[in-house]
Design a protein around this motif. Structure first.
Motif, PDB file in Angstrom:
ATOM      1  N   VAL A  61       7.790  47.508  36.528  1.00 18.96           N
ATOM      2  CA  VAL A  61       7.882  48.718  37.369  1.00 18.96           C
ATOM      3  C   VAL A  61       7.965  48.085  38.700  1.00 18.96           C
ATOM      4  CG1 VAL A  61       6.675  50.447  38.064  1.00 18.96           C
ATOM      5  CG2 VAL A  61       6.758  50.335  35.616  1.00 18.96           C
ATOM      6  N   PRO A  62       8.501  48.608  39.785  1.00 21.47           N
ATOM      7  CA  PRO A  62       8.295  48.114  40.990  1.00 21.47           C
ATOM      8  C   PRO A  62       7.102  48.286  41.765  1.00 21.47           C
ATOM      9  CG  PRO A  62      10.278  49.487  40.776  1.00 21.47           C
ATOM     10  CD  PRO A  62       9.477  49.481  39.482  1.00 21.47           C
ATOM     11  N   ASP A  63       6.356  47.157  42.172  1.00 20.15           N
ATOM     12  CA  ASP A  63       5.388  47.292  42.853  1.00 20.15           C
ATOM     13  C   ASP A  63       5.177  48.481  43.767  1.00 20.15           C
ATOM     14  OD1 ASP A  63       4.232  45.081  41.417  1.00 20.15           O
ATOM     15  OD2 ASP A  63       4.774  43.612  43.032  1.00 20.15           O
ATOM     16  N   ALA A  64       6.051  48.920  44.437  1.00 21.19           N
ATOM     17  CA  ALA A  64       5.974  49.791  45.594  1.00 21.19           C
ATOM     18  C   ALA A  64       5.641  51.056  44.999  1.00 21.19           C
ATOM     19  CB  ALA A  64       7.138  49.827  46.369  1.00 21.19           C
ATOM     20  N   VAL A  65       6.089  51.323  43.858  1.00 20.90           N
ATOM     21  CA  VAL A  65       5.836  52.535  43.162  1.00 20.90           C
ATOM     22  C   VAL A  65       4.238  52.826  42.882  1.00 20.90           C
ATOM     23  CG1 VAL A  65       6.119  53.883  40.851  1.00 20.90           C
ATOM     24  CG2 VAL A  65       8.088  52.715  42.041  1.00 20.90           C
ATOM     25  N   VAL A  66       3.884  51.651  42.108  1.00 24.63           N
ATOM     26  CA  VAL A  66       2.289  51.547  41.735  1.00 24.63           C
ATOM     27  C   VAL A  66       1.597  51.740  43.123  1.00 24.63           C
ATOM     28  CG1 VAL A  66       0.334  50.349  40.975  1.00 24.63           C
ATOM     29  CG2 VAL A  66       2.778  50.171  40.023  1.00 24.63           C
ATOM     30  N   LEU A 106      -2.108  55.212  46.491  1.00 21.93           N
ATOM     31  CA  LEU A 106      -2.282  55.760  47.772  1.00 21.93           C
ATOM     32  C   LEU A 106      -2.395  57.247  47.410  1.00 21.93           C
ATOM     33  CD1 LEU A 106       0.092  53.990  50.168  1.00 21.93           C
ATOM     34  CD2 LEU A 106      -2.520  54.012  50.460  1.00 21.93           C
ATOM     35  N   THR A 107      -1.543  57.683  46.353  1.00 23.28           N
ATOM     36  CA  THR A 107      -2.070  59.388  46.391  1.00 23.28           C
ATOM     37  C   THR A 107      -3.331  59.392  45.658  1.00 23.28           C
ATOM     38  OG1 THR A 107       0.605  59.522  45.822  1.00 23.28           O
ATOM     39  CG2 THR A 107      -1.005  61.058  44.758  1.00 23.28           C
ATOM     40  N   ALA A 108      -3.722  58.496  44.775  1.00 21.76           N
ATOM     41  CA  ALA A 108      -4.923  58.513  43.931  1.00 21.76           C
ATOM     42  C   ALA A 108      -6.304  58.637  45.349  1.00 21.76           C
ATOM     43  CB  ALA A 108      -5.280  57.725  43.160  1.00 21.76           C
ATOM     44  N   GLY A 109      -5.955  57.727  46.133  1.00 18.86           N
ATOM     45  CA  GLY A 109      -6.911  57.891  47.213  1.00 18.86           C
ATOM     46  C   GLY A 109      -7.171  59.081  47.984  1.00 18.86           C
ATOM     47  N   THR A 110      -6.183  60.074  47.980  1.00 20.13           N
ATOM     48  CA  THR A 110      -6.229  61.212  48.700  1.00 20.13           C
ATOM     49  C   THR A 110      -7.061  62.338  47.844  1.00 20.13           C
ATOM     50  OG1 THR A 110      -4.362  62.294  47.662  1.00 20.13           O
ATOM     51  CG2 THR A 110      -3.820  60.769  49.377  1.00 20.13           C
ATOM     52  N   ALA A 111      -7.526  62.043  46.853  1.00 23.92           N
ATOM     53  CA  ALA A 111      -8.451  62.838  46.088  1.00 23.92           C
ATOM     54  C   ALA A 111      -9.632  63.320  46.856  1.00 23.92           C
ATOM     55  CB  ALA A 111      -8.813  62.326  44.746  1.00 23.92           C
ATOM     56  N   PRO A 112     -10.258  64.408  46.609  1.00 25.39           N
ATOM     57  CA  PRO A 112     -11.450  64.801  47.241  1.00 25.39           C
ATOM     58  C   PRO A 112     -12.698  64.083  46.454  1.00 25.39           C
ATOM     59  CG  PRO A 112     -10.566  66.525  45.453  1.00 25.39           C
ATOM     60  CD  PRO A 112      -9.551  65.512  45.760  1.00 25.39           C
ATOM     61  N   PHE A 130      -0.362  46.698  24.117  1.00 20.58           N
ATOM     62  CA  PHE A 130       0.091  47.120  25.304  1.00 20.58           C
ATOM     63  C   PHE A 130      -0.665  46.666  26.520  1.00 20.58           C
ATOM     64  CE2 PHE A 130      -2.600  50.401  23.093  1.00 20.58           C
ATOM     65  CZ  PHE A 130      -3.902  50.049  23.872  1.00 20.58           C
ATOM     66  N   LEU A 131      -1.804  46.045  26.321  1.00 19.99           N
ATOM     67  CA  LEU A 131      -2.480  45.341  27.383  1.00 19.99           C
ATOM     68  C   LEU A 131      -1.874  44.083  27.967  1.00 19.99           C
ATOM     69  CD1 LEU A 131      -6.166  45.739  26.231  1.00 19.99           C
ATOM     70  CD2 LEU A 131      -5.132  47.087  28.036  1.00 19.99           C
ATOM     71  N   GLU A 132      -0.952  43.705  27.145  1.00 22.54           N
ATOM     72  CA  GLU A 132      -0.388  42.314  27.671  1.00 22.54           C
ATOM     73  C   GLU A 132       1.254  42.828  27.834  1.00 22.54           C
ATOM     74  OE1 GLU A 132      -0.633  38.308  25.950  1.00 22.54           O
ATOM     75  OE2 GLU A 132      -1.380  39.384  24.140  1.00 22.54           O
ATOM     76  N   THR A 133       1.717  43.730  27.082  1.00 23.98           N
ATOM     77  CA  THR A 133       3.099  43.985  27.144  1.00 23.98           C
ATOM     78  C   THR A 133       3.476  44.712  28.648  1.00 23.98           C
ATOM     79  OG1 THR A 133       3.293  44.054  24.847  1.00 23.98           O
ATOM     80  CG2 THR A 133       5.115  44.772  26.100  1.00 23.98           C
ATOM     81  N   ALA A 134       2.646  45.804  28.706  1.00 24.05           N
ATOM     82  CA  ALA A 134       3.042  46.689  29.742  1.00 24.05           C
ATOM     83  C   ALA A 134       3.177  46.001  31.263  1.00 24.05           C
ATOM     84  CB  ALA A 134       2.128  47.841  29.900  1.00 24.05           C
ATOM     85  N   SER A 135       3.984  46.543  32.191  1.00 20.83           N
ATOM     86  CA  SER A 135       4.179  46.042  33.372  1.00 20.83           C
ATOM     87  C   SER A 135       3.063  46.103  34.208  1.00 20.83           C
ATOM     88  CB  SER A 135       5.126  47.081  34.227  1.00 20.83           C
ATOM     89  OG  SER A 135       5.438  46.493  35.487  1.00 20.83           O
ATOM     90  N   HIS A 136       2.107  47.010  34.378  1.00 18.77           N
ATOM     91  CA  HIS A 136       0.962  47.037  35.229  1.00 18.77           C
ATOM     92  C   HIS A 136      -0.393  47.433  34.284  1.00 18.77           C
ATOM     93  CE1 HIS A 136       4.041  46.767  38.150  1.00 18.77           C
ATOM     94  NE2 HIS A 136       2.997  46.680  39.268  1.00 18.77           N
ATOM     95  N   SER A 194      -0.969  61.516  37.369  1.00 13.93           N
ATOM     96  CA  SER A 194       0.210  62.390  37.934  1.00 13.93           C
ATOM     97  C   SER A 194       1.106  61.618  38.864  1.00 13.93           C
ATOM     98  CB  SER A 194      -0.180  63.773  38.525  1.00 13.93           C
ATOM     99  OG  SER A 194      -1.140  64.417  37.661  1.00 13.93           O
ATOM    100  N   ALA A 195       0.944  60.924  39.762  1.00 13.41           N
ATOM    101  CA  ALA A 195       1.780  60.390  40.641  1.00 13.41           C
ATOM    102  C   ALA A 195       2.639  59.414  39.667  1.00 13.41           C
ATOM    103  CB  ALA A 195       1.141  59.566  41.522  1.00 13.41           C
ATOM    104  N   LEU A 196       2.022  58.647  38.795  1.00 15.45           N
ATOM    105  CA  LEU A 196       2.806  57.615  38.150  1.00 15.45           C
ATOM    106  C   LEU A 196       4.103  58.521  37.336  1.00 15.45           C
ATOM    107  CD1 LEU A 196       0.273  55.115  37.222  1.00 15.45           C
ATOM    108  CD2 LEU A 196       2.183  54.767  38.783  1.00 15.45           C
ATOM    109  N   HIS A 197       3.576  59.460  36.685  1.00 19.50           N
ATOM    110  CA  HIS A 197       4.403  60.494  35.975  1.00 19.50           C
ATOM    111  C   HIS A 197       5.429  60.811  36.622  1.00 19.50           C
ATOM    112  CE1 HIS A 197       5.832  63.096  33.019  1.00 19.50           C
ATOM    113  NE2 HIS A 197       5.522  64.100  33.814  1.00 19.50           N
ATOM    114  N   GLN A 198       5.314  61.421  38.073  1.00 23.77           N
ATOM    115  CA  GLN A 198       6.311  61.909  38.671  1.00 23.77           C
ATOM    116  C   GLN A 198       7.357  60.801  39.212  1.00 23.77           C
ATOM    117  OE1 GLN A 198       6.983  65.175  39.675  1.00 23.77           O
ATOM    118  NE2 GLN A 198       5.152  65.480  38.268  1.00 23.77           N
ATOM    119  N   ALA A 199       6.855  59.615  39.021  1.00 27.75           N
ATOM    120  CA  ALA A 199       7.855  58.536  39.474  1.00 27.75           C
ATOM    121  C   ALA A 199       8.342  57.787  38.368  1.00 27.75           C
ATOM    122  CB  ALA A 199       6.970  57.271  40.181  1.00 27.75           C
TER     123      ALA A 199
END
Length: 226
Positions: free
Chosen positions: A45-50, A55-61, A118-124, A160-165
């Motif tokens: 997965v593109p690093d920029a997406v992650v 950054l989206t997660a960091g906007t949480a209250p 999946f801990l080895e296979t998945a991108s991130h 949610s942010a990852l799902h939207q991407a």
């Protein structure tokens, strides 16, 4: 002592009721398609997406705006391998010794077991740490407040942010997870909260047949005159 209260104008977009309803319905329709994935492709997965999702997660209250979270992002194959081996050791103990029959029965329809390829296979792998304390510029220790609630909200934002991407995810919580502090060189006063597995689904990916509870079972509306 922290700075005094100095408010600024709120940047808020007011929508018409119709547009509010449309956006709410569209967001629900999108999130309703989200499914936990256990069969991942190794396509990166593109690093920029992650990065933007974090950054989206960091906007949480968060309690007192202390932002008691830290995200460690792993793509290195050797480190993912070490995390998998350590997690599977804990998972085998869980399935063979720690879990009650009732718990195992609840997990049975999901098809889970101690093997976590999946801990080895998945991108991130995104390891989320809960910070019990923060430190100011002088290194003074400060207690964080409502940490579980705050990190939980941030994690929801991240998923949610990852799902939207169009990135599939899996929440993984081997117990205990202290091995992550050592493997990732994090302070001992940070608590591993979750491993969020992120990537593309495998080409032949299947998911369990499940249903979500209807609105009437998950919400109560108390209105004027009731």
């Amino acid at each position: 002592m922290k700075n005094a209260y100095e408010p600024i104008p709120l940047n808020f977009e007011r929508l018409t009721p119709d547009l509010m309803a449309q956006r709410a319905e569209a967001f629900y329709a999108s999130l309703k398609r989200r499914r936990t994935v256990r069969d991942f492709s190794d396509e990166p997965v593109p690093d920029a997406v992650v990065r933007n999702a974090i950054l989206t997660a960091g906007t949480a209250p968060s309690g007192a705006n202390q932002q008691p979270w830290h995200f460690v992002v792993i793509t290195d194959p050797a480190l993912k391998r070490r995390i998998r081996l350590a997690a599977e050791e804990e998972e085998r103990a869980f399935y063979q010794q720690r879990a009650s029959e009732e718990w195992l029965d609840a997990l049975a329809p999901l098809g889970t077991d101690a093997e976590k390829p999946f801990l080895e296979t998945a991108s991130h792998l995104i390891v989320i740490f809960l910070k019990k304390f923060s430190y100011d510029a002088e290194g003074q220790k400060q207690k964080n407040y409502y940490t579980s609630e705050s990190v939980g909200i941030a994690t929801g934002f991240l998923i949610s942010a990852l799902h939207q991407a169009s990135v599939a995810t899996l929440t993984h919580t081997p117990s205990p997870m202290k091995f992550l502090n050592k493997l990732l060189d994090r302070p001992t006063d940070e608590r591993p909260y979750m491993i969020l597995v992120a990537g593309y689904p495998a080409a032949n990916c299947h998911v369990p047949t499940i249903e979500k509870k209807p609105l009437a079972e998950i919400a109560t509306f108390i209105q004027t005159g009731d």
